[in-house]
Design an enzyme around this catalytic site. Structure first.
Site, PDB file in Angstrom:
ATOM      1  N   CYS A   8      26.477  29.773  63.996  1.00 38.11           N
ATOM      2  CA  CYS A   8      26.535  28.872  65.212  1.00 38.11           C
ATOM      3  C   CYS A   8      25.360  27.987  65.243  1.00 38.11           C
ATOM      4  O   CYS A   8      25.262  27.227  64.481  1.00 38.11           O
ATOM      5  CB  CYS A   8      26.752  29.667  66.541  1.00 38.11           C
ATOM      6  SG  CYS A   8      27.331  28.612  67.658  1.00 38.11           S
ATOM      7  N   HIS A  56      31.452  33.086  65.264  1.00 36.47           N
ATOM      8  CA  HIS A  56      30.722  34.301  65.472  1.00 36.47           C
ATOM      9  C   HIS A  56      31.378  35.187  64.862  1.00 36.47           C
ATOM     10  O   HIS A  56      32.035  36.321  65.725  1.00 36.47           O
ATOM     11  CB  HIS A  56      30.460  34.421  67.304  1.00 36.47           C
ATOM     12  CG  HIS A  56      29.583  33.282  67.775  1.00 36.47           C
ATOM     13  ND1 HIS A  56      28.340  33.847  67.701  1.00 36.47           N
ATOM     14  CD2 HIS A  56      29.567  32.295  68.377  1.00 36.47           C
ATOM     15  CE1 HIS A  56      27.592  32.697  68.194  1.00 36.47           C
ATOM     16  NE2 HIS A  56      28.550  31.765  68.823  1.00 36.47           N
ATOM     17  N   GLU A  87      30.010  38.310  64.840  1.00 42.23           N
ATOM     18  CA  GLU A  87      29.578  39.249  65.480  1.00 42.23           C
ATOM     19  C   GLU A  87      30.333  39.847  66.727  1.00 42.23           C
ATOM     20  O   GLU A  87      29.810  40.688  67.495  1.00 42.23           O
ATOM     21  CB  GLU A  87      28.191  39.199  65.851  1.00 42.23           C
ATOM     22  CG  GLU A  87      27.601  38.219  67.014  1.00 42.23           C
ATOM     23  CD  GLU A  87      27.831  36.777  66.503  1.00 42.23           C
ATOM     24  OE1 GLU A  87      26.886  36.206  67.343  1.00 42.23           O
ATOM     25  OE2 GLU A  87      28.203  36.552  65.543  1.00 42.23           O
TER      26      GLU A  87
END
Length: 258
Positions: free
Chosen positions: A117, A224, A226
């Site tokens: 990001c 993202h 994660e």
């Protein structure tokens, strides 16, 4: 005698400097995602090393096997030759200095480098590229987080196709074109691509979702991986791939080079 328990690759991650007490919900979200990244690197077999403004980077980088640049607030547009607009959030000069210093030192050291990001955008700027400061609505929704509505969903979800043979495709365990459903949560994007970078994933509306340097192990994604809403195996996969790249890079160094 071969060591049956090789050391865990040491991967540096610059810390987030803005407080989670900030009234903008995006700051707290970025700080939580930072913790997720550190945990996923550890779960993938790495030893995360937190880099701070007080870190002696030359000394630290000599002990690292790779670096990951996490998400966070917006870069100061003056770094890419533009004046700031009102839509920016959490512009933090100290964070910019830390992340840029870490990224430059990593590139100079020739270590594997992965951006997520903000890290994706920062790498593009370091290579001479520019950013869209605030994206206009398009056929693809790129963020679900509303800074004025704490109950709003964090992510927008959409697919991207990873370029065949790209570094990011390899992180997801494939050497061919792979479609990945991504957690998207950004209001900025790459505008002009930095010199020497190749685009390796594009959203249906043309947003550049992944970049890499074909001459070295440098790659970045706008999304993202994660995000906690993803299945655990999908979350871990790209981090495990990056840890393995760092391990291979270390093993390939000449004897005596740390």
């Amino acid at each position: 005698m071969t060591n049956a328990f090789p050391r865990r690759p040491r991967i540096g991650v610059p810390v987030r400097l803005s407080s989670s007490d900030d009234p903008d919900a995006r700051v707290g979200e970025a700080n939580e995602l930072f913790v997720f990244i550190v945990d996923l690197l550890r779960e993938a077999g790495a030893e995360p090393v937190l880099l701070t403004p007080e870190s002696r980077l030359e000394t630290e980088l000599a002990t690292l096997d790779g670096v990951l640049l996490p998400g966070g607030g917006d870069l100061d547009p003056r770094l890419y030759g533009q004046e700031p607009i009102d839509a920016l959030y959490d512009v933090n000069p100290e964070q910019d200095r830390l992340d840029i210093d870490v990224a430059r030192a990593t590139l100079d050291a020739g270590l594997p480098l992965l951006g997520i990001c903000r890290g994706h955008q920062l790498l593009n700027v370091l290579y001479g590229g520019t950013l869209v400061q605030d994206m206009v609505p398009s056929t693809v929704v790129h963020s679900g987080l509303d800074p004025d509505d704490a109950t709003a969903g964090v992510w927008a979800w959409h697919d991207v196709v990873l370029a065949e043979g790209s570094r990011v495709a390899a992180l997801y365990g494939s050497r061919s074109g792979t479609t990945v459903k991504i957690a998207s949560g950004h209001h900025q994007a790459v505008a002009t691509v930095g010199q020497g970078l190749a685009v390796t994933a594009i959203a249906d509306d043309g947003t550049i979702e992944a970049l890499e340097d074909p001459s070295r192990w440098v790659a970045s994604v706008q999304w993202h991986p994660e995000a906690s809403q993803l299945p655990d195996s999908e979350r871990l996969l790209p981090f495990a791939g990056f840890v393995e790249e760092c391990r291979k890079a270390t093993q390939a160094r000449p004897a005596g080079v740390q």
